[in-house]
Design a protein around this motif. Structure first.
Motif, PDB file in Angstrom:
ATOM      1  N   THR A 127     130.288  64.616  41.938  1.00  0.00           N
ATOM      2  CA  THR A 127     129.561  65.024  40.638  1.00  0.00           C
ATOM      3  C   THR A 127     129.164  63.604  40.188  1.00  0.00           C
ATOM      4  O   THR A 127     130.200  62.971  39.778  1.00  0.00           O
ATOM      5  CB  THR A 127     130.274  66.147  40.031  1.00  0.00           C
ATOM      6  OG1 THR A 127     130.369  67.293  40.699  1.00  0.00           O
ATOM      7  CG2 THR A 127     129.354  66.411  38.551  1.00  0.00           C
ATOM      8  N   ARG A 151     127.250  61.413  37.036  1.00  0.00           N
ATOM      9  CA  ARG A 151     126.907  61.263  35.734  1.00  0.00           C
ATOM     10  C   ARG A 151     125.980  60.054  35.818  1.00  0.00           C
ATOM     11  O   ARG A 151     126.842  58.979  36.030  1.00  0.00           O
ATOM     12  CB  ARG A 151     127.760  61.322  34.825  1.00  0.00           C
ATOM     13  CG  ARG A 151     128.827  62.485  34.464  1.00  0.00           C
ATOM     14  CD  ARG A 151     129.662  62.664  33.578  1.00  0.00           C
ATOM     15  NE  ARG A 151     130.357  63.921  33.581  1.00  0.00           N
ATOM     16  CZ  ARG A 151     131.208  64.080  32.511  1.00  0.00           C
ATOM     17  NH1 ARG A 151     131.406  63.184  31.589  1.00  0.00           N
ATOM     18  NH2 ARG A 151     131.713  65.237  32.413  1.00  0.00           N
ATOM     19  N   LYS A 169     120.363  68.673  42.234  1.00  0.00           N
ATOM     20  CA  LYS A 169     120.222  70.068  41.418  1.00  0.00           C
ATOM     21  C   LYS A 169     121.783  70.441  40.848  1.00  0.00           C
ATOM     22  O   LYS A 169     122.110  70.722  39.786  1.00  0.00           O
ATOM     23  CB  LYS A 169     119.443  70.925  42.085  1.00  0.00           C
ATOM     24  CG  LYS A 169     118.219  71.109  41.935  1.00  0.00           C
ATOM     25  CD  LYS A 169     117.531  72.471  42.384  1.00  0.00           C
ATOM     26  CE  LYS A 169     116.089  72.336  42.066  1.00  0.00           C
ATOM     27  NZ  LYS A 169     115.325  71.149  43.266  1.00  0.00           N
ATOM     28  N   ARG A 221     124.912  68.656  41.201  1.00  0.00           N
ATOM     29  CA  ARG A 221     125.692  67.820  41.044  1.00  0.00           C
ATOM     30  C   ARG A 221     125.403  66.301  40.147  1.00  0.00           C
ATOM     31  O   ARG A 221     126.226  65.434  40.305  1.00  0.00           O
ATOM     32  CB  ARG A 221     126.724  67.291  42.207  1.00  0.00           C
ATOM     33  CG  ARG A 221     127.507  68.465  42.580  1.00  0.00           C
ATOM     34  CD  ARG A 221     128.444  68.283  43.849  1.00  0.00           C
ATOM     35  NE  ARG A 221     127.693  68.596  44.966  1.00  0.00           N
ATOM     36  CZ  ARG A 221     127.032  67.304  45.693  1.00  0.00           C
ATOM     37  NH1 ARG A 221     127.569  66.079  45.423  1.00  0.00           N
ATOM     38  NH2 ARG A 221     126.284  67.648  46.730  1.00  0.00           N
ATOM     39  N   LYS A 236     124.030  64.722  36.586  1.00  0.00           N
ATOM     40  CA  LYS A 236     123.314  64.995  35.226  1.00  0.00           C
ATOM     41  C   LYS A 236     123.001  63.717  34.520  1.00  0.00           C
ATOM     42  O   LYS A 236     123.770  62.707  34.900  1.00  0.00           O
ATOM     43  CB  LYS A 236     124.734  65.366  34.436  1.00  0.00           C
ATOM     44  CG  LYS A 236     124.076  65.889  32.900  1.00  0.00           C
ATOM     45  CD  LYS A 236     125.038  66.886  32.282  1.00  0.00           C
ATOM     46  CE  LYS A 236     124.626  67.334  31.023  1.00  0.00           C
ATOM     47  NZ  LYS A 236     125.678  67.644  29.955  1.00  0.00           N
TER      48      LYS A 236
END
Length: 322
Positions: A31, A33, A55, A57, A59
């Protein structure tokens, strides 16, 4: 899926190398960031949001290198950080503002945040061969450059090599901070990086290839070394996934003359007419050896230069830069 369940942060995620790191991390199940200066700027973010796995994983977070604490939200709860954000330019009017402050202060800001976040196990910092190669006495054919070589900031200053100065000072600051605070840090030192572009804009190092195709020799050098962006991104991820990874890692390609590069491009793309605007005897440039044993021990195998050049030019054509 090596990264299943792990959360990592990539700073400056819309950049050339960073975008490939994000792509690879998503493929491997992490995931991610991703910090960018302006998440609403689609030109900078669209290619990231289009990556496989984005979409679910990926941000985006807004962060600025010069704002203290601006990385806190992105880094909170992460297992590892890839700090790639740093300006790359060789022609500047105000080196302090354009290069040195963002490189040095940005690195200090990110590492200061990492030291406060207990979940962070490792920080991987993207430095550069620019922080390795600038010395009082020029390197010669018998010199073997390895991870113990550091650029000399005073020589960078005297020669007005502002980009190498920014990378050298930022790396120095990072090592000091890591040592003082017990941060597990690994540093990557890639050379000029080429290969396919994920982002729509032309970045500095791939721009060198555009210049060469257009008949100019951007550094007026007889010799160039290039490393493939996919190898650089893979090395960054392996530096996270290899518990024993430590210290610095040099990533660079074989030494090639301008003529070698032109010949390969001409053979692959005979329709590109490469103007030769400068005689070989008018060029400078250093020739030296590079030891790549350390990064090969991470499991990195280098893409042949012919493949890199081919994929770079295909990508440049697709993105209308050639």
């Amino acid at each position: 899926m090596n990264g299943g369940g792990k959360v990592v942060c990539v700073t400056g995620a819309s950049g050339y190398i960073a975008s490939w790191i994000v792509k690879l991390l998503l493929i491997r199940g992490y995931t991610v960031r991703a910090t960018v200066r302006d998440p609403s700027d689609t030109k900078k973010t669209e290619h990231l949001l289009a990556l496989d796995g984005a979409k679910e994983r990926l941000k985006l977070f807004k962060a600025d290198l010069l704002e203290e604490c601006s990385f806190e939200q992105a880094i909170e709860g992460c297992d590892a950080i890839f700090h790639t954000a740093s300006p790359v330019k060789f022609i500047v009017t105000d080196p302090q503002t354009e290069l040195i402050d963002p490189a040095v202060k940005g690195t200090i800001n990110v590492l200061n945040t990492c030291k406060k976040v207990s979940s962070v196990k490792r920080v991987i910092v993207t430095s550069s061969m620019a922080a390795v190669l600038v010395h009082r006495f020029p390197l010669g054919p018998s010199d073997v450059v390895d991870e113990t070589f550091f650029s000399d900031p005073s020589v960078c200053m005297e020669s007005k090599y502002w980009y190498p100065l920014s990378k050298t000072l930022a790396e120095d600051a990072a090592w000091q901070l890591a040592k003082d605070n017990g941060i597990d840090m690994v540093v990557m030192n890639p050379g000029f990086t080429i290969g396919p572009l994920l982002q729509p804009t032309l970045n500095f190092s791939v721009g060198i290839i555009v210049d060469m195709v257009n008949g100019t020799n951007p550094f007026n050098s007889r010799y160039y070394r290039f490393v493939d962006v996919r190898d650089v991104a893979f090395a960054h991820v392996k530096a996270l996934e290899t518990p024993l990874a430590n210290g610095r890692y040099i990533l660079d390609g074989p030494s090639m003359t301008m003529n070698d590069i032109r010949e390969i491009i001409h053979e692959l793309f005979p329709e590109l007419c490469l103007a030769n605007t400068i005689g070989e005897d008018e060029m400078g440039g250093m020739i030296y050896k590079v030891c790549l044993e350390k990064v090969k021990n991470l499991g990195v195998e280098f893409t042949p230069m012919k493949s890199s050049l081919r994929d770079t030019i295909i990508s440049l054509k697709e993105k209308c830069h050639l």
